[in-house]
Every structure is written in C-alpha cells, then in structure tokens.
Design a protein around this motif. Structure first.
Motif, PDB file in Angstrom:
ATOM      1  N   ALA A 197       0.828  -1.204   0.000  1.00  0.00           N
ATOM      2  CA  ALA A 197       0.000   0.000   0.000  1.00  0.00           C
ATOM      3  C   ALA A 197       0.864   1.256   0.000  1.00  0.00           C
ATOM      4  O   ALA A 197       0.584   2.220  -0.725  1.00  0.00           O
ATOM      5  CB  ALA A 197      -0.934  -0.004   1.210  1.00  0.00           C
ATOM      6  N   ARG A 198       1.955   1.241   0.818  1.00  0.00           N
ATOM      7  CA  ARG A 198       2.841   2.415   0.859  1.00  0.00           C
ATOM      8  C   ARG A 198       3.524   2.635  -0.484  1.00  0.00           C
ATOM      9  O   ARG A 198       3.666   3.775  -0.944  1.00  0.00           O
ATOM     10  CB  ARG A 198       3.882   2.243   1.971  1.00  0.00           C
ATOM     11  N   LEU A 199       3.938   1.550  -1.129  1.00  0.00           N
ATOM     12  CA  LEU A 199       4.611   1.680  -2.423  1.00  0.00           C
ATOM     13  C   LEU A 199       3.648   2.187  -3.487  1.00  0.00           C
ATOM     14  O   LEU A 199       4.011   3.021  -4.327  1.00  0.00           O
ATOM     15  CB  LEU A 199       5.205   0.330  -2.848  1.00  0.00           C
ATOM     16  N   ILE A 200       2.400   1.688  -3.469  1.00  0.00           N
ATOM     17  CA  ILE A 200       1.406   2.166  -4.431  1.00  0.00           C
ATOM     18  C   ILE A 200       1.148   3.657  -4.240  1.00  0.00           C
ATOM     19  O   ILE A 200       1.105   4.429  -5.209  1.00  0.00           O
ATOM     20  CB  ILE A 200       0.105   1.360  -4.292  1.00  0.00           C
ATOM     21  N   ASP A 201       0.982   4.069  -2.971  1.00  0.00           N
ATOM     22  CA  ASP A 201       0.765   5.504  -2.689  1.00  0.00           C
ATOM     23  C   ASP A 201       1.944   6.331  -3.218  1.00  0.00           C
ATOM     24  O   ASP A 201       1.749   7.415  -3.782  1.00  0.00           O
ATOM     25  CB  ASP A 201       0.608   5.717  -1.183  1.00  0.00           C
ATOM     26  N   ALA A 202       3.140   5.828  -3.010  1.00  0.00           N
ATOM     27  CA  ALA A 202       4.343   6.594  -3.387  1.00  0.00           C
ATOM     28  C   ALA A 202       4.419   6.771  -4.903  1.00  0.00           C
ATOM     29  O   ALA A 202       4.649   7.889  -5.393  1.00  0.00           O
ATOM     30  CB  ALA A 202       5.591   5.887  -2.867  1.00  0.00           C
ATOM     31  N   VAL A 203       4.215   5.698  -5.669  1.00  0.00           N
ATOM     32  CA  VAL A 203       4.357   5.809  -7.124  1.00  0.00           C
ATOM     33  C   VAL A 203       3.222   6.632  -7.729  1.00  0.00           C
ATOM     34  O   VAL A 203       3.415   7.380  -8.682  1.00  0.00           O
ATOM     35  CB  VAL A 203       4.441   4.423  -7.804  1.00  0.00           C
ATOM     36  N   LEU A 204       2.016   6.522  -7.157  1.00  0.00           N
ATOM     37  CA  LEU A 204       0.896   7.322  -7.673  1.00  0.00           C
ATOM     38  C   LEU A 204       1.093   8.797  -7.357  1.00  0.00           C
ATOM     39  O   LEU A 204       0.759   9.669  -8.167  1.00  0.00           O
ATOM     40  CB  LEU A 204      -0.419   6.841  -7.075  1.00  0.00           C
ATOM     41  N   ARG A 205       1.663   9.083  -6.171  1.00  0.00           N
ATOM     42  CA  ARG A 205       1.911  10.462  -5.790  1.00  0.00           C
ATOM     43  C   ARG A 205       2.942  11.109  -6.705  1.00  0.00           C
ATOM     44  O   ARG A 205       2.785  12.230  -7.169  1.00  0.00           O
ATOM     45  CB  ARG A 205       2.358  10.517  -4.330  1.00  0.00           C
TER      46      ARG A 205
END
Length: 241
Positions: free
Chosen positions: A229-237
């Motif tokens: 979840a943290r990695l998904i948030d980071a790449v989308l941001r």
C-alpha cells in the motif's frame, strides 16, 4: 444493505467474518457429512458449526454494548419500527465520505480518531465514498463505525433538533458536500486521474522492482500488504506530481 450486523444479539460477541483456520474472508459452502449438509469454509473445508471462534480474546463489554445498541436501532429502522433509515444512511455516508477532496483515500471518519498522521488502512479504502459503506467493511470496522456514529450524531437522528457541533463540522469537511465542481473543472479532474494502460504497467513494474517490495516477500501477509500500500501511494503520488 446497511449490513449493520456485527455483534451477536444473544451473546454480545463480535461476529466472525474470517475463517478461524485459514484466516481468509469467510466464504461458506456446504459439505455432506453424516447424512446432512453442514456449513464449511469453502477454502480449507473447516466445519463452521463447531463454534470455533468463541475462544478468542474477550472484547470490551461497554463498547460492545454501545455498538449493539446502535446495531439494534438500525435494525429497527430497517424493519419499519422507527422512521430513521434515511437518516442512518446519510450519517454513515458522511462518516465514510472522502475527507476534503473527492479523490481522497481518507474518510471523514479520520477526524473522529483525532490522531495525527492517521492513514486509512489499505483493506478498507474501497469503502471511502461508498453509498452504503457498512456493506463494504469487515466486522471490526463496522463496530468502529457504529461507535463513531453514536459519538458524533447521538441518539436522535430524526433531524428535529439542531445537529451536534462535531457532526456539523464533519458534514462541512465531507468533500462530496463541500466541493461543487463546475462541469469544466470536473472534466479536468477526471482527465488528471486517468492514466494509460502502459503507464499503469510501468508503475506496476516499478513497484515489483523496488527493494522494499522484494524484501517484503519474507514478511507475514498483513505486513506485506502494508508495504504494498505504501509503495502504491508513493508511485501514484510521484506520477500525479
């Protein structure tokens, strides 16, 4: 549709929505045993008639009683005994409305927790902005929502009197009620959120190649999901910046 049932009205205990053996989301199948059909987990085959979940950790009796009282009020409204169903639906939708921005992953419920930096867990983000959020939530999160409903809106949801101050504050912070986009700005917002299939594939490859994700392969499932979840948030941001 409200899916308010989260506590057994007879025993006052939290209902089980995961198999106590394989811990997957409960999916019931029937197996023929001793000449009769018995409920079993459709994944691991564990018989569910043995009351195997009753030996778990005891829950706070006071909190369970409060949540059960709210559950019974909602049930009564569904059965037509009290004219509150529309008010319950509205209040629940407010608690799980996106906070401040239509595309926010955090619900207004985050303000009730009053914890700096609180992030909505990955496994319940799909309930943010849902018309009937309780139907989208695991049992434990249904209980949390019922307690928040009681704290924020109180016992009177008929709308005859003045809304409690904190409830009024949450209504103002709910993005779906606060922000009224014009047709042009709404179209721009939708265009901003769109990505091509190739872009999503690139982001997925980026996550899979990330050292943090590779290291997470040795972690338990829940911790691995938090890393993802943290990695998904980071790449989308980064991608939207």
């Amino acid at each position: 549709m409200l899916a308010e049932r989260s506590i057994c009205p007879v025993h006052g205990r939290l209902l089980q929505d995961r198999c106590v053996s394989c811990h997957r989301r409960l999916s019931v199948a029937f197996r023929l045993l001793d000449g009769r059909a018995q409920p079993a987990c459709s994944y691991c085959g564990l018989l569910l008639a043995g009351r195997g979940g009753e030996g778990g950790r005891p829950h706070d009796v006071t909190l369970m009683s409060r949540a059960l009282a709210v559950q019974q009020r909602i049930t009564a409204s569904l059965n037509g005994e009290k004219p509150e169903r529309a008010q319950f639906e509205k209040a629940l939708a407010i608690l799980w409305a996106p906070l401040d921005h239509p595309a926010a992953a955090r619900p207004v419920l985050a303000l009730w927790f009053n914890q700096a930096g609180w992030r909505c867990p990955y496994d319940v983000r799909h309930a943010v902005g849902a018309k009937t959020p309780l139907a989208q939530l695991p049992v434990r999160w249904r209980v949390v929502t019922l307690l928040a409903l009681d704290d924020v809106f109180g016992v009177d949801l008929r709308g005859d009197g003045e809304m409690p101050p904190f409830a009024a504050h949450l209504v103002r912070r709910a993005a779906s009620r606060q922000i009224r986009l014009s047709s042009s700005s709404r179209w721009s917002h939708v265009q901003l959120l769109k990505r091509s299939a190739a872009e999503y594939e690139r982001l997925a490859r980026q996550i899979l190649a990330d050292p943090n994700w590779i290291a997470a392969e040795e972690l338990p499932r829940r911790k691995r999901e938090r890393v993802r979840a943290r990695l998904i948030d980071a790449v989308l941001r980064v991608g939207s910046g």
